[in-house]
Write a protein that holds these residues in place. Structure first.
Motif, PDB file in Angstrom:
ATOM      1  N   LYS A   1     -13.735 -28.489  23.015  1.00  0.00           N
ATOM      2  CA  LYS A   1     -12.475 -29.049  22.490  1.00  0.00           C
ATOM      3  C   LYS A   1     -11.397 -27.961  22.431  1.00  0.00           C
ATOM      4  O   LYS A   1     -10.232 -28.225  22.753  1.00  0.00           O
TER       5      LYS A   1
ATOM      6  N   ALA B   1     -15.214 -29.777  11.940  1.00  0.00           N
ATOM      7  CA  ALA B   1     -15.897 -30.323  10.760  1.00  0.00           C
ATOM      8  C   ALA B   1     -17.378 -30.570  11.061  1.00  0.00           C
ATOM      9  O   ALA B   1     -18.253 -30.263  10.229  1.00  0.00           O
ATOM     10  N   GLU B   2     -17.657 -31.092  12.244  1.00  0.00           N
ATOM     11  CA  GLU B   2     -19.042 -31.354  12.641  1.00  0.00           C
ATOM     12  C   GLU B   2     -19.836 -30.048  12.732  1.00  0.00           C
ATOM     13  O   GLU B   2     -20.980 -29.963  12.288  1.00  0.00           O
TER      14      GLU B   2
ATOM     15  N   GLU C   1     -10.322 -30.854  15.444  1.00  0.00           N
ATOM     16  CA  GLU C   1     -10.561 -30.832  13.993  1.00  0.00           C
ATOM     17  C   GLU C   1     -11.879 -31.524  13.648  1.00  0.00           C
ATOM     18  O   GLU C   1     -12.641 -31.045  12.805  1.00  0.00           O
ATOM     19  N   GLU C   2     -12.152 -32.636  14.316  1.00  0.00           N
ATOM     20  CA  GLU C   2     -13.407 -33.345  14.080  1.00  0.00           C
ATOM     21  C   GLU C   2     -14.596 -32.493  14.510  1.00  0.00           C
ATOM     22  O   GLU C   2     -15.623 -32.449  13.817  1.00  0.00           O
ATOM     23  N   ALA C   3     -14.466 -31.805  15.644  1.00  0.00           N
ATOM     24  CA  ALA C   3     -15.544 -30.942  16.129  1.00  0.00           C
ATOM     25  C   ALA C   3     -15.758 -29.759  15.190  1.00  0.00           C
ATOM     26  O   ALA C   3     -16.901 -29.342  14.960  1.00  0.00           O
TER      27      ALA C   3
ATOM     28  N   ILE D   1      -6.791 -33.475  17.236  1.00  0.00           N
ATOM     29  CA  ILE D   1      -7.549 -34.286  16.277  1.00  0.00           C
ATOM     30  C   ILE D   1      -9.042 -34.197  16.597  1.00  0.00           C
ATOM     31  O   ILE D   1      -9.873 -34.009  15.699  1.00  0.00           O
ATOM     32  N   ALA D   2      -9.377 -34.291  17.879  1.00  0.00           N
ATOM     33  CA  ALA D   2     -10.774 -34.177  18.293  1.00  0.00           C
ATOM     34  C   ALA D   2     -11.318 -32.781  17.967  1.00  0.00           C
ATOM     35  O   ALA D   2     -12.486 -32.641  17.578  1.00  0.00           O
TER      36      ALA D   2
END
Length: 122
Positions: free
Chosen positions: A17, A96-97, A92-94, A89-90
């Motif tokens: 990402k 967090a994951e 940020e999600e990665a 956004i993707a």
């Protein structure tokens, strides 16, 4: 070991990402630079001909074509902005994951360390 694989996968996704965001930003910067180059070429052609009205019959054909190319690039830059926002956004999600996977791995490592003394005595 399963949590270690989860962490590795999350790290891989995170790096992917990041690479996508960087690539899109580089592309947008290149398109912006190309727009600036076209602006300079258009200004030069208009200065040579002395005509700045695109609707004038003697407006330079090169300048007309450059205007169209610049408009196309500007549209592409706008499209890239949307893609960059989605990629961020993707990302940020990665992130967090990945953080979640690391916490799980740390928790499991702490549990294993706590279980070692019990196993040695038991």
């Amino acid at each position: 070991m399963k949590k270690d694989n989860l962490t590795r996968l999350a790290r891989f996704k995170l790096n992917e990402k990041r690479r996508q965001v960087e690539q899109l930003e580089l592309m947008m910067a290149e398109f912006d630079r190309m727009c600036a180059d076209l602006d300079a070429q258009i200004a030069s052609e208009e200065a040579k001909s002395g005509i700045t009205d695109q609707n004038h019959f003697a407006y330079p054909m090169f300048a007309k074509a450059a205007h169209q190319r610049r408009a196309n690039l500007a549209n592409s830059v706008n499209d890239l902005r949307v893609q960059i926002n989605a990629a961020k956004i993707a990302l940020e999600e990665a992130e967090a994951e990945f953080e979640h996977a690391e916490k799980l791995q740390q928790r499991d490592a702490q549990r294993e360390e706590a279980d070692l003394p019990r196993m040695a005595h038991g």
